[in-house]
Enzyme design. Structure first.
Site, PDB file in Angstrom:
ATOM      1  N   LYS A  64      -8.395  10.601  20.266  1.00  0.00           N
ATOM      2  CA  LYS A  64      -9.769  10.184  19.924  1.00  0.00           C
ATOM      3  C   LYS A  64     -10.668  11.412  19.768  1.00  0.00           C
ATOM      4  CE  LYS A  64      -9.037   5.702  22.018  1.00  0.00           C
ATOM      5  NZ  LYS A  64      -9.162   4.798  23.143  1.00  0.00           N
ATOM      6  N   GLN A 111     -11.491   4.636  28.959  1.00  0.00           N
ATOM      7  CA  GLN A 111     -10.090   4.372  28.615  1.00  0.00           C
ATOM      8  C   GLN A 111      -9.451   3.440  29.650  1.00  0.00           C
ATOM      9  OE1 GLN A 111      -8.470   5.503  25.736  1.00  0.00           O
ATOM     10  NE2 GLN A 111      -6.871   4.095  26.414  1.00  0.00           N
ATOM     11  N   ASP A 116     -16.307   0.327  21.868  1.00  0.00           N
ATOM     12  CA  ASP A 116     -15.030  -0.384  21.952  1.00  0.00           C
ATOM     13  C   ASP A 116     -15.227  -1.880  21.687  1.00  0.00           C
ATOM     14  OD1 ASP A 116     -12.759   1.143  22.339  1.00  0.00           O
ATOM     15  OD2 ASP A 116     -13.013   1.325  24.513  1.00  0.00           O
TER      16      ASP A 116
END
Ligand code: NAD
Length: 291
Positions: free
Chosen positions: A52, A96, A119
């Site tokens: 990322k 994460q 997200d």
């Protein structure tokens, strides 16, 4: 059979994002900024986060990484999130997953400022998605929509069967395929580990989307001739390579591709699209912030 090439599409999308950033910077604006929170030292999570960060660099975003030990407490993690919720010149951040056992994941997700939740996991954003309101779509379903869109795969009136009902892939995918839009307007069947006679549904599917994490689960006898097959699954399987593992999807690719009209490979299908869509969501957050 034709391949739905996630690597090629993701490259195109990243180029578009890079050009958008360059244009904004030319106007004197700051660069978009994405932060990632990584807890512990799980190998797969580290790889995902590193990728990322690398993606951010490729498109000209600022990025920052907050690394926390596996022993972090709920309070400490919440404090980090509160800071990221208000940090100046930050557009979005991700935490994460998975998180260690001592952490209440629900509370962490709910603590994220929905305007920075690139997200798309916060209940507010999930709700907006379900109500067809503009929001951050979860990256994997968003990537699949983008793939269907850019390859112009017909979805209206088609029967889409989704295998797996996770909050981040299967369930949002079922909502998005059923929405009144393109891609969408499909008749959707959401299947899961309690579904009886699963192959009955997959054999009647125009589009099959597998998101369960069982290597080679979808076999050729489970799909009808001409189906579109999208494989979300990624499982690390040990092998003799230098890395010591390879990535395997949920679809028995070699046999299913003989029957499918379109199919995604693993790796090189949905994975790169997921990564590109996180950048797209960050660009959207940035646009909202710099209007
Ligand atoms: P999950 O692991 O949270 O849940 C699995 C789902 O599969 C559950 O809903 C379960 O009901 C269903 N399932 C399990 N066994 C089944 C069976 N025999 N028949 C029918 N359904 C069954 O799901 P997830 O987080 O969406 O992950 C699924 C897979 O997708 C994993 O391999 C994961 O690594 C991968 N993944 C890939 C990407 C990507 O970018 N390509 C993104 C997210 C997840």
């Amino acid at each position: 059979m034709q391949i739905l090439d996630g690597i090629k599409l993701a490259k195109e999308i990243k180029q578009e994002i890079k050009e958008a950033v360059e244009a904004a910077v030319k106007e004197g604006k700051r660069k978009p900024h994405l932060a990632a929170v990584l807890v512990g030292n799980d190998g797969a999570s580290q790889t995902y986060v590193n990728n990322k960060i690398k993606d951010c660099q490729q498109v000209g975003f600022e990025s920052s990484l907050v690394k926390l030990p596996n022993t972090v407490s709920q309070t400490e993690l919440l404090e980090v999130i509160q800071k990221l919720n208000t940090q100046e010149n930050l557009d979005g951040f991700i935490v994460q997953l998975p998180l260690p056992a001592q952490i209440d994941q629900e509370e962490i997700i709910e603590a994220i400022n929905p305007k920075r939740d690139v997200d798309g996991f916060h209940p507010t954003n999930f709700g907006k998605m379900a109500l067809d309101m503009s929001t951050f779509l979860p990256a994997t379903p968003f990537g699949i929509l983008e793939m269907l869109d850019r390859y112009n795969i017909p979805t209206r009136g088609k029967h889409a069967v989704i295998i797996g009902r996770s909050r981040i892939v299967g369930r949002p995918m079922s909502i998005l395929m059923g929405r009144k839009d393109f891609p969408g307007n499909s008749t959707v069947t959401l299947t899961h580990s309690n579904t009886e006679n699963l192959s009955y549904y997959t054999n009647h599917a125009d589009i099959v989307i597998t998101a369960l994490g069982v290597p080679g689960f979808l076999t050729a006898d489970m799909v009808k001739e001409g189906a579109v097959v999208i494989d979300v699954g990624i499982t690390r399987v040990d092998d003799d390579s230098e890395k010591g593992y390879k990535l395997v999807g949920d679809v028995d690719f070699e046999n299913v591709k003989q029957k499918a009209s379109w199919i995604t490979p693993v790796p090189g299908g949905v994975g790169p699209m997921t990564r590109a869509m996180l950048l797209k969501n960050t660009l959207l957050a940035y646009k909202n912030n710099t209007k």
